[in-house]
Design an enzyme around this catalytic site. Structure first.
Site, mmCIF file in Angstrom:
data_model
loop_
_atom_site.group_PDB
_atom_site.id
_atom_site.type_symbol
_atom_site.label_atom_id
_atom_site.label_comp_id
_atom_site.label_asym_id
_atom_site.label_seq_id
_atom_site.Cartn_x
_atom_site.Cartn_y
_atom_site.Cartn_z
ATOM 1 N N ASN A 3 0.879 -1.179 0.000
ATOM 2 C CA ASN A 3 0.000 0.000 0.000
ATOM 3 C C ASN A 3 0.914 1.227 0.000
ATOM 4 O O ASN A 3 1.532 1.526 1.013
ATOM 5 C CB ASN A 3 -0.882 -0.048 1.259
ATOM 6 C CG ASN A 3 -1.656 1.237 1.475
ATOM 7 O OD1 ASN A 3 -1.763 2.063 0.574
ATOM 8 N ND2 ASN A 3 -2.196 1.403 2.683
ATOM 9 N N LYS A 52 0.027 4.227 -0.175
ATOM 10 C CA LYS A 52 -0.639 5.394 0.428
ATOM 11 C C LYS A 52 -0.462 6.618 -0.487
ATOM 12 O O LYS A 52 -0.477 6.475 -1.699
ATOM 13 C CB LYS A 52 -0.093 5.653 1.828
ATOM 14 C CG LYS A 52 -0.103 4.418 2.715
ATOM 15 C CD LYS A 52 0.134 4.759 4.139
ATOM 16 C CE LYS A 52 0.223 3.484 4.938
ATOM 17 N NZ LYS A 52 0.029 3.683 6.342
ATOM 18 N N HIS A 81 -9.407 1.091 4.971
ATOM 19 C CA HIS A 81 -8.132 1.253 5.689
ATOM 20 C C HIS A 81 -8.382 2.165 6.891
ATOM 21 O O HIS A 81 -9.202 3.084 6.828
ATOM 22 C CB HIS A 81 -7.087 1.853 4.744
ATOM 23 C CG HIS A 81 -5.714 1.841 5.331
ATOM 24 N ND1 HIS A 81 -5.300 2.770 6.253
ATOM 25 C CD2 HIS A 81 -4.676 0.988 5.146
ATOM 26 C CE1 HIS A 81 -4.050 2.499 6.603
ATOM 27 N NE2 HIS A 81 -3.650 1.417 5.950
ATOM 28 N N GLU A 112 -6.844 4.579 7.994
ATOM 29 C CA GLU A 112 -6.672 6.021 7.724
ATOM 30 C C GLU A 112 -7.924 6.589 7.085
ATOM 31 O O GLU A 112 -8.262 7.759 7.296
ATOM 32 C CB GLU A 112 -5.424 6.238 6.849
ATOM 33 C CG GLU A 112 -4.148 6.017 7.663
ATOM 34 C CD GLU A 112 -2.956 5.513 6.879
ATOM 35 O OE1 GLU A 112 -2.968 5.565 5.636
ATOM 36 O OE2 GLU A 112 -1.998 5.030 7.527
ATOM 37 N N GLU A 135 -5.309 -5.165 10.543
ATOM 38 C CA GLU A 135 -4.283 -4.152 10.764
ATOM 39 C C GLU A 135 -4.572 -3.434 12.079
ATOM 40 O O GLU A 135 -5.392 -2.497 12.104
ATOM 41 C CB GLU A 135 -4.300 -3.120 9.626
ATOM 42 C CG GLU A 135 -3.996 -3.703 8.269
ATOM 43 C CD GLU A 135 -3.357 -2.676 7.345
ATOM 44 O OE1 GLU A 135 -2.263 -2.947 6.873
ATOM 45 O OE2 GLU A 135 -3.943 -1.607 7.138
ATOM 46 N N GLY A 162 2.535 2.113 10.829
ATOM 47 C CA GLY A 162 3.426 3.265 10.740
ATOM 48 C C GLY A 162 4.377 3.407 11.917
ATOM 49 O O GLY A 162 5.015 4.440 12.076
ATOM 50 N N SER A 200 3.468 -2.507 10.349
ATOM 51 C CA SER A 200 4.908 -2.575 10.625
ATOM 52 C C SER A 200 5.556 -3.893 10.206
ATOM 53 O O SER A 200 6.470 -4.376 10.873
ATOM 54 C CB SER A 200 5.186 -2.283 12.111
ATOM 55 O OG SER A 200 4.830 -0.954 12.408
HETATM 56 C C1 PEP Z 1 -0.702 0.153 6.198
HETATM 57 O O1 PEP Z 1 -0.936 1.331 6.391
HETATM 58 O O2 PEP Z 1 -1.479 -0.533 5.524
HETATM 59 C C2 PEP Z 1 0.506 -0.414 6.801
HETATM 60 C C3 PEP Z 1 0.515 -1.683 7.035
HETATM 61 O O3 PEP Z 1 1.538 0.462 7.064
HETATM 62 P P1 PEP Z 1 2.995 0.097 7.657
HETATM 63 O O4 PEP Z 1 3.442 -1.191 7.023
HETATM 64 O O5 PEP Z 1 3.861 1.246 7.270
HETATM 65 O O6 PEP Z 1 2.840 -0.044 9.140
#
Ligand code: PEP
Length: 252
Positions: free
Chosen positions: A11, A13, A98, A100, A166, A172, A211
């Site tokens: 992703n 973003k 997601h 966000e 998630e 993040g 992460s």
């Molecule tokens: C995400 O936002 O879908 C995600 C998994 O981000 P990160 O891997 O940077 O934690």
């Protein structure tokens, strides 16, 4: 339950420019034949979906998008993009719900479900994201929140979909749940899906996201019930994303 074909999805973003699409070719050059037993996916920002699909032509990296309008039909909706347009541009998958989008745009489970339905209508496979915040986890509400999101964000009818677990607090940052906790939540999601969809639930891939990086990917992929990963930051550079993909036991 038979093992499902793993999916490792990136992703991007709201990061990247046209020049960064070279990472797609770089990724396939690094993983190539080793990744043939997996689905490898990159979801760039919407303006780059078509160029990404073009850039992916020499290999088997698939392209997805990160969101769509819940209205499936073409309509007078300035600034919105529907799932059919994303499919026409070359997307195969569509991330919906997601965290966000849920937090920054106030998206409800009902809206996420309608977006997943719009994805089906366009022939796309929705990746429906669920996960608890730190406060919900601290309050002992993890199971309640995640099972509600799974029940209410998934369409009753339609094609195959993917769930991405998630935990919001793991996105993040640098921490993930323990492997035992990931296993527990994935089992809860599978059980919730079985309650809603019966045997069909066994066809749904459940990804872990939050992460994931080249160092922890192997350990996460070894957890029972983890059918792949949704990766943010570490999917932006081919070298990191390839290292994650190659950490999967199916990439041999
Ligand atoms: C995400 O936002 O879908 C995600 C998994 O981000 P990160 O891997 O940077 O934690």
């Amino acid at each position: 339950m038979a093992a499902l074909r793993p999916l490792i999805a990136g992703n991007w973003k709201m990061y990247g420019r046209r020049a960064d699409l070279a990472e797609i070719d770089g990724l396939w050059k690094r993983v190539g034949a080793s990744a043939r037993a997996l689905d490898v996916l990159i979801c760039p920002p919407a303006p780059y979906v078509a160029a990404a699909a073009e850039a992916a032509k020499g290999g088997e990296v698939q392209i997805g998008a990160q969101d769509c309008c819940a209205v499936a039909e073409d309509a007078a909706r300035t600034g919105d993009v529907n799932a059919a347009m994303l499919a026409d541009a070359g997307a195969r998958y569509l991330i919906v719900g997601h965290s966000e989008r849920r937090s920054l745009h106030g998206e409800s489970d009902g809206l996420v479900r309608r977006k997943a339905e719009a994805a089906f209508a366009a022939g796309l496979i929705p990746i429906i994201c669920v996960g608890e915040t730190q406060a919900e986890r601290n309050a002992g509400k993890l199971a309640e929140i995640v099972s509600r999101q799974v029940r209410e964000s998934t369409p009753a009818e339609g094609g195959p979909f993917v769930i991405a677990y998630e935990p919001v607090w793991a996105i993040g940052g640098s921490t993930t749940p323990t492997m035992a906790e990931i296993a527990e939540v994935h089992a809860l999601i599978r059980e919730t899906l079985s309650g809603n969809f019966g045997a069909r639930a066994n066809e749904t891939r459940i990804l872990y996201g939050g992460s994931v990086n080249p160092k922890n990917a192997g350990e996460i992929f070894a957890v029972g019930g983890v059918d792949g990963a949704l990766v943010g930051r570490a999917s932006l550079k081919a070298a990191d994303f390839a290292a994650i993909i190659l950490a999967h036991p199916a990439a041999r």
